[in-house]
Motif scaffolding. Structure first.
Motif, mmCIF file in Angstrom:
data_model
loop_
_atom_site.group_PDB
_atom_site.id
_atom_site.type_symbol
_atom_site.label_atom_id
_atom_site.label_comp_id
_atom_site.label_asym_id
_atom_site.label_seq_id
_atom_site.Cartn_x
_atom_site.Cartn_y
_atom_site.Cartn_z
ATOM 1 N N LEU A 1 0.781 4.052 -2.958
ATOM 2 C CA LEU A 1 0.856 5.588 -2.928
ATOM 3 C C LEU A 1 2.024 6.323 -3.208
ATOM 4 O O LEU A 1 1.785 7.274 -3.954
ATOM 5 C CB LEU A 1 0.718 5.671 -1.153
ATOM 6 C CG LEU A 1 0.281 7.133 -0.587
ATOM 7 C CD1 LEU A 1 -0.834 7.648 -1.016
ATOM 8 C CD2 LEU A 1 0.400 7.036 0.845
ATOM 9 N N GLU A 2 3.209 5.750 -3.026
ATOM 10 C CA GLU A 2 4.223 6.647 -3.635
ATOM 11 C C GLU A 2 4.216 6.466 -4.973
ATOM 12 O O GLU A 2 4.727 7.802 -5.557
ATOM 13 C CB GLU A 2 5.719 5.941 -2.889
ATOM 14 C CG GLU A 2 6.030 6.272 -1.586
ATOM 15 C CD GLU A 2 7.153 5.162 -1.029
ATOM 16 O OE1 GLU A 2 7.914 4.962 -2.103
ATOM 17 O OE2 GLU A 2 7.521 5.411 0.091
ATOM 18 N N THR B 1 1.744 6.603 -6.930
ATOM 19 C CA THR B 1 0.707 7.480 -7.183
ATOM 20 C C THR B 1 0.860 8.672 -7.239
ATOM 21 O O THR B 1 0.580 9.728 -8.214
ATOM 22 C CB THR B 1 -0.617 7.280 -6.394
ATOM 23 O OG1 THR B 1 -1.060 5.814 -6.442
ATOM 24 C CG2 THR B 1 -1.749 7.876 -6.786
ATOM 25 N N ARG B 2 1.625 9.373 -6.043
ATOM 26 C CA ARG B 2 2.232 10.588 -5.904
ATOM 27 C C ARG B 2 3.303 10.880 -7.425
ATOM 28 O O ARG B 2 3.347 12.190 -7.792
ATOM 29 C CB ARG B 2 2.991 10.673 -4.467
ATOM 30 C CG ARG B 2 1.961 11.051 -3.588
ATOM 31 C CD ARG B 2 2.319 11.068 -2.280
ATOM 32 N NE ARG B 2 1.711 11.111 -0.984
ATOM 33 C CZ ARG B 2 2.018 10.966 0.131
ATOM 34 N NH1 ARG B 2 3.205 10.719 0.537
ATOM 35 N NH2 ARG B 2 0.938 10.800 1.006
ATOM 36 N N ALA C 1 0.898 -1.080 0.049
ATOM 37 C CA ALA C 1 -0.037 -0.002 0.002
ATOM 38 C C ALA C 1 0.875 1.156 -0.125
ATOM 39 O O ALA C 1 0.538 2.138 -0.973
ATOM 40 C CB ALA C 1 -0.971 0.099 1.169
ATOM 41 N N ALA C 2 2.258 1.345 0.703
ATOM 42 C CA ALA C 2 2.701 2.302 0.938
ATOM 43 C C ALA C 2 3.558 2.571 -0.610
ATOM 44 O O ALA C 2 3.617 3.733 -1.061
ATOM 45 C CB ALA C 2 3.800 2.045 1.919
ATOM 46 N N THR C 3 3.931 1.477 -1.117
ATOM 47 C CA THR C 3 4.393 1.712 -2.602
ATOM 48 C C THR C 3 3.653 2.260 -3.461
ATOM 49 O O THR C 3 3.837 2.745 -4.418
ATOM 50 C CB THR C 3 5.084 0.274 -2.992
ATOM 51 O OG1 THR C 3 6.019 -0.170 -2.141
ATOM 52 C CG2 THR C 3 5.790 0.137 -4.409
#
Length: 178
Positions: free
Chosen positions: A8-9, A11-12, A4-6
């Motif tokens: 999110l990164e 996507t940014r 999920a963190a990857t």
């Protein structure tokens, strides 16, 4: 959680990646084209090598070929009769553009006298006697039709060099057509 963190990164980073994408694609296409060109050049070289093995080339020099090394032998006969000697300028063919159009030995002939023809002022203003065909061509756009006609009449009455007459006549035709 790490996935999920990857996500999110990534996507940014997406707006920046989208902006850079056309440049990346163009760069990759250019690289591919260069690679194809190199491969084609390699194939051509291999083909040339193969043809040289099958049909060896002769190292004979054609009789019409003259190289600078051949001219240094000092015999003086290696140059063609039509070639310039000792810096002499060619006045015929494709070299006429850069010559004054004077035939060989013209310097020895007396200059036309004022009694044979009146020299128009434009001849002296331009330094016409020493102009090459290319130099005259560069000066033609600034001349008016009467000046061009005076130059043509002067050329016809003195040296009568065909390239100069043709250039002047064509310019007069174009100028009067406007």
């Amino acid at each position: 959680m790490g996935a999920a963190a990857t996500a999110l990164e990534e996507t940014r980073k997406l707006p920046q990646t989208i902006v850079m994408y056309p440049m990346t694609v163009a760069s990759q296409v250019a690289q591919l084209v260069m690679k194809v060109q190199q491969d084609v050049a390699d194939l051509v070289n291999k083909g040339d090598e193969t043809l040289d093995q099958l049909f060896p080339s002769k190292d004979e020099q054609p009789e019409w070929a003259t190289f600078d090394e051949d001219l240094d032998d000092g015999d003086g006969d290696s140059m063609d009769a039509g070639a310039p000697h000792d810096g002499e300028r060619l006045t015929e063919g494709r070299f006429a553009l850069y010559s004054t159009g004077e035939p060989a030995g013209y310097e020895d002939e007396p200059a036309p006298t004022a009694t044979t023809t009146a020299t128009p002022g434009v001849v002296a203003d331009l330094g016409y006697e020493s102009l090459t065909l290319a130099q005259l061509r560069a000066r033609l756009p600034q001349l008016k039709v009467p000046e061009l006609e005076a130059l043509l009449a002067y050329e016809e009455s003195t040296r009568a060099r065909a390239p100069f007459q043709t250039l002047l006549a064509n310019r007069i035709t174009r100028a009067t057509a406007k």
